[in-house]
Design a protein around this motif. Structure first.
Motif, short mmCIF file in Angstrom:
data_model
loop_
_atom_site.label_atom_id
_atom_site.label_comp_id
_atom_site.label_asym_id
_atom_site.label_seq_id
_atom_site.Cartn_x
_atom_site.Cartn_y
_atom_site.Cartn_z
N UNK A 74 0.84 -1.20 0.00
CA UNK A 74 0.00 0.00 0.00
C UNK A 74 0.87 1.24 0.00
N UNK A 75 0.28 2.33 -0.47
CA UNK A 75 0.84 3.65 -0.25
C UNK A 75 -0.33 4.62 -0.17
N UNK A 76 -0.18 5.66 0.64
CA UNK A 76 -1.21 6.68 0.81
C UNK A 76 -0.57 8.04 0.59
N UNK A 77 -1.18 8.85 -0.28
CA UNK A 77 -0.75 10.24 -0.40
C UNK A 77 -1.48 11.06 0.67
N UNK A 78 -1.66 12.33 0.44
CA UNK A 78 -2.28 13.20 1.44
C UNK A 78 -3.80 13.06 1.40
N UNK A 79 -4.28 11.88 1.79
CA UNK A 79 -5.69 11.58 1.79
C UNK A 79 -5.91 10.14 2.23
N UNK A 80 -7.15 9.73 2.44
CA UNK A 80 -7.43 8.40 3.00
C UNK A 80 -7.46 7.27 1.98
N UNK A 81 -7.43 7.60 0.69
CA UNK A 81 -7.54 6.56 -0.34
C UNK A 81 -6.25 5.77 -0.47
N UNK A 82 -6.38 4.46 -0.52
CA UNK A 82 -5.22 3.58 -0.61
C UNK A 82 -4.88 3.30 -2.07
#
Length: 405
Positions: free
Chosen positions: A304-312
């Motif tokens: 997984x990776x997450x940017x500046x938000x909750x979406x994976x």
């Protein structure tokens, strides 16, 4: 540069992709030039599933520069927009002044109308600004006949936009010069280099994030000691390692490094004062599910990776895709049917063993994930040749279907 007979209208339409960083960019050393405190590396996603489309028209009859984003007219005086417009116009004039006979400098002084739409949620942690500014700069360059290195221009709109000017695996070198001319993006490998790599975006929320990236970075740079250590000590080594494992197509190492860097990025957000929370409870459950799944098999099959938000954003290999999608379906049950829940590239069905479901040992979270976008690495920006796809009409205004969408 295609011309339309109506009012000597020149019009170009292009598309540009989203990119998702696996080594994160967070923090600027120069906020005006958007120069980062560390280098970063990303995967460009395929435009069949995620893209920005931009049409730009120019005409001497236009009274002022104007811009419409996703059907709504916005303020074009935004400093970052102006930086990109002014720099492309400067480069176009420079090309004419150097004696290039193919350059028509007269249109550079004309006003422009810009219309841009995304086919994905804007400002929800899906790198919409990166695709948007990359598309803006690329389309302007096509309109005004500007060639050469464009990533430094796109960077002035949104830092990560410079990476969306290339396909495949892309690094943004932080650079050292104070003028930022060496802070540019370079392709590491093309989109066809690792064909087995697949990407899933688990859309947890399409809402605009409560703390924007720009303000979040500014606060982190001022208050986080972890961020300073990350930029100076951790990231330089991780950049070298990430380039190496991509070139070796070593998914285990790629996946582990991707997850560690995502976790450290969000740790710097927590180390910021006051702390910034981009992940929510569903995000945390996705993280737990990935680790339990990998632990069950004794190897890193998904990351997984997450940017500046909750979406994976999930990276995996084609062979593991069907089962993991079914795992997500089981633990995040949705009311949506198959094609509505899994969008984009098709995913084969798979059966889950009772042993796997039991060993993952998680309570289901109904409606936690709205839908999944199935995609892969893709190319950089491209010109749309079909004039019927223009978002602006011959009057230079958005077509009705653009406004209604």
């Amino acid at each position: 540069m295609p011309e339309n007979g109506h009012q000597n209208l020149a019009m170009v339409t292009c598309t540009a992709p989203v990119n998702i960083a696996v080594i994160k960019y967070w923090g600027k050393r120069d906020e005006d030039l958007i120069l980062p405190i560390n280098s970063s590396l990303s995967v460009t996603l395929h435009q069949e599933q995620l893209k920005t489309m931009t049409t730009i028209a120019c005409s001497r009859s236009f009274q002022q520069d104007r811009i419409w984003l996703n059907g709504k007219e916005e303020d074009i005086s935004c400093p970052r927009l102006q930086s990109c417009l002014q720099e492309i116009r400067r480069l176009a004039r420079k090309r004419r002044n150097t004696g290039d006979p193919t350059s028509d400098v007269s249109i550079v002084s004309n006003k422009v109308h810009i219309c841009s739409v995304n086919n994905f949620p804007t400002a929800a942690g899906l790198a919409s600004s990166a695709a948007g500014y990359a598309c803006l700069v690329y389309t302007l360059s096509q309109l005004f006949g500007v060639e050469g290195e464009l990533s430094a221009v796109a960077r002035q709109g949104s830092g990560s936009a410079c990476r969306s000017l290339y396909g495949g695996f892309v690094q943004w070198k932080m650079g050292e010069w104070s003028d930022g001319k060496d802070s540019i993006a370079e392709q590491v490998e093309s989109e066809s280099y690792w064909p087995e790599l697949r990407v899933l975006i688990l859309v947890v929320s399409a809402e605009q994030k409560s703390v924007g990236s720009t303000s979040g970075m500014h606060t982190s740079v001022k208050t986080s000691q972890l961020l300073k250590y990350r930029a100076s000590v951790v990231v330089p080594c991780r950049m070298e390692e990430m380039i190496r494992v991509i070139r070796q197509r070593d998914f285990q190492a790629f996946g582990e490094l991707t997850m560690k860097d995502s976790n450290q990025f969000h740790a710097t957000c927590l180390d910021t004062y006051p702390p910034i929370f981009y992940l929510n409870n569903v995000s945390h459950r996705i993280i737990s599910l990935v680790h339990r799944y990998n632990q069950y098999y004794g190897e890193t099959k998904v990351a997984y990776t997450f940017d500046a938000g909750p979406n994976a954003v999930i990276y995996t290999l084609q062979e593991h895709l069907p089962e993991f999608v079914q795992v997500v379906r089981h633990f995040f049950p949705s009311e949506a049917n198959g094609s509505e829940f899994v969008r984009g590239l098709p995913v084969c069905s798979a059966d889950l063993s009772e042993e796997l479901k039991r060993d993952l040992n998680m309570e289901p979270t109904p409606k936690g994930i709205h839908y999944i976008i199935s995609t892969k690495a893709g190319p950089g920006p491209c010109v749309v040749e079909d004039p019927s796809q223009h978002l602006l009409g011959v009057d230079g205004l958005p077509k009705k279907r653009v406004v209604s969408e």
